[in-house]
Design a protein around this motif. Structure first.
Motif, short mmCIF file in Angstrom:
data_model
loop_
_atom_site.label_atom_id
_atom_site.label_comp_id
_atom_site.label_asym_id
_atom_site.label_seq_id
_atom_site.Cartn_x
_atom_site.Cartn_y
_atom_site.Cartn_z
N LYS A 1 74.29 25.57 60.92
CA LYS A 1 73.15 26.47 60.98
C LYS A 1 72.79 26.94 62.54
CE LYS A 1 71.07 27.74 58.46
NZ LYS A 1 71.23 29.22 57.70
N ILE A 2 73.37 28.01 62.91
CA ILE A 2 73.54 28.51 64.19
C ILE A 2 73.07 30.00 64.21
CG2 ILE A 2 75.95 28.70 64.56
CD1 ILE A 2 75.68 27.74 67.41
N TRP A 3 72.76 30.54 65.14
CA TRP A 3 72.51 32.11 65.11
C TRP A 3 72.67 32.54 66.64
CZ3 TRP A 3 68.95 28.02 64.20
CH2 TRP A 3 67.85 28.17 65.07
N PRO A 4 72.96 33.80 66.80
CA PRO A 4 73.25 34.36 68.12
C PRO A 4 71.64 34.45 68.72
CG PRO A 4 73.66 35.89 66.45
CD PRO A 4 73.57 34.73 65.72
N ARG A 5 71.46 34.57 70.06
CA ARG A 5 70.31 34.99 70.88
C ARG A 5 70.07 36.45 70.52
NH1 ARG A 5 70.27 36.81 76.10
NH2 ARG A 5 72.28 36.38 76.51
N GLY A 6 68.66 36.48 70.03
CA GLY A 6 68.38 38.05 69.96
C GLY A 6 68.16 38.40 68.41
N ILE A 7 68.73 37.55 67.55
CA ILE A 7 68.54 38.02 66.12
C ILE A 7 67.21 37.91 65.74
CG2 ILE A 7 68.95 35.67 64.91
CD1 ILE A 7 70.79 37.30 63.03
N PRO A 8 66.29 38.53 64.85
CA PRO A 8 65.11 38.27 64.54
C PRO A 8 65.17 36.84 63.87
CG PRO A 8 65.72 40.50 63.86
CD PRO A 8 66.94 39.78 64.41
N LEU A 9 63.83 36.20 64.26
CA LEU A 9 63.63 34.73 63.77
C LEU A 9 63.70 34.75 62.12
CD1 LEU A 9 61.23 33.43 66.18
CD2 LEU A 9 63.67 33.04 66.11
#
Length: 324
Positions: A129-137
């Motif tokens: 569970k990881i996401w790129p900086r800048g993706i809407p929360l």
């Protein structure tokens, strides 16, 4: 030599810079700042000191703030003035791995992601569970994951490769988890029109035709500047017939020290404005305009909405005078 690597640094030559300097067929440009040692140098690297930056673009240099990541813009301009065909950008803490790509295919057959708004691209390269900086929360737990279909003869304007160990994530991830990540290797992915994902300035290739989109805006926060750039770029790429592509990790990030709470504060515009920026850009862009004309239209609209300051338009206009 028509391929350039652009990095900005306030530190002595790092392992990353030493390895980039050894790559064949590439010219390395390091952009300094007021905090960089006055005697900075490394064999095979063009170092742009504060004084040297004025020689590259005196008026434009004077418009940019000091002690700012956006000094990197001067490095792009220097590469363009030297006849660059491809510009690769990274940071001084991203160490190229043995699989670092000398030059990606800018016209290619690839798996194409469509029928989505925001895509969490990391979810295609890891089960963590990881996401790129800048993706809407809202997309962290509920991101669209469209299936990939084969695309033919795709014109990719920008390639974003990933980074292992400490990839580009936001402060919320680092403050609540911060588990090192090593991505799975898989076939590259290309986003279709209207499928959007933030991209950064850490392991990224631009083809000559889209060089105007390199511009890092100066009137937003440090942790927002490259994200805003990438969100603005995507509708402009679509209008010009280009795509954004993503591929596996080819650098290892040994991240320089950061204060995560300060990062969080700097990233607040990313959390609150990402979707708004893309919508504004979509409405402002026209396929009948050039990339440069669309950039001016988008930033004018962003200024009207208070997302960038009015003097961003002066800085951007000066930039486009060099690259348009």
């Amino acid at each position: 030599m028509d391929k350039f690597i652009v990095i900005t640094s306030i530190f002595r030559p790092t392992e990353a810079i030493e390895k980039f300097a050894k790559l064949k067929d590439w010219k390395v440009i390091v952009v300094g700042d007021k905090k960089t040692a006055g005697d900075w140098s490394y064999p095979g690297v063009t170092y742009l000191s504060p004084e040297g930056q004025q020689e590259v673009a005196n008026k434009f240099s004077g418009l940019l703030p000091w002690n700012s990541y956006t000094r990197k813009n001067i490095g792009y301009l220097h590469a363009i003035s030297q006849g660059a065909r491809v510009i690769y950008e990274s940071d001084d803490d991203n160490i190229p791995l043995d699989n670092w790509v000398n030059e990606p295919e800018f016209s290619t057959d690839a798996e194409l992601l469509s029928d989505a708004s925001f895509v969490n691209i990391y979810s295609y390269f890891t089960d963590k569970k990881i996401w790129p900086r800048g993706i809407p929360l809202r997309c962290v737990l509920d991101a669209e994951t469209p299936k990939a279909a084969q695309g033919k003869n795709l014109k990719v304007g920008v390639w974003q490769f990933l980074a292992d160990e400490d990839p580009d994530v936001d402060a919320i991830y680092r403050l609540t988890n911060n588990t090192p990540i090593y991505f799975n290797w898989r076939a590259p992915l290309v986003l279709a029109q209207d499928a959007c994902c933030p991209f950064n300035s850490q392991n990224t290739y631009f083809r000559k035709e889209v060089f105007p989109l390199l511009y890092l805006p100066s009137t937003v926060t440090f942790r927002f500047t490259d994200i805003l750039r990438g969100l603005v770029a995507q509708p402009i790429l679509w209008a010009a017939g280009y795509h954004l592509g993503f591929a596996g990790a080819t650098v290892l990030q040994k991240r320089n020290p950061h204060d995560y709470l300060k990062d969080f504060e700097s990233e607040i515009p990313c959390y609150l404005q990402a979707e708004k920026v893309v919508q504004i850009a979509k409405e402002a862009v026209s396929p009948e305009r050039s990339i440069s004309e669309n950039m001016l239209a988008v930033y004018r609209a962003l200024s009207d909405k208070g997302i960038v300051s009015e003097n961003e338009l002066e800085i951007l206009s000066c930039w486009l005078g060099f690259v348009a």
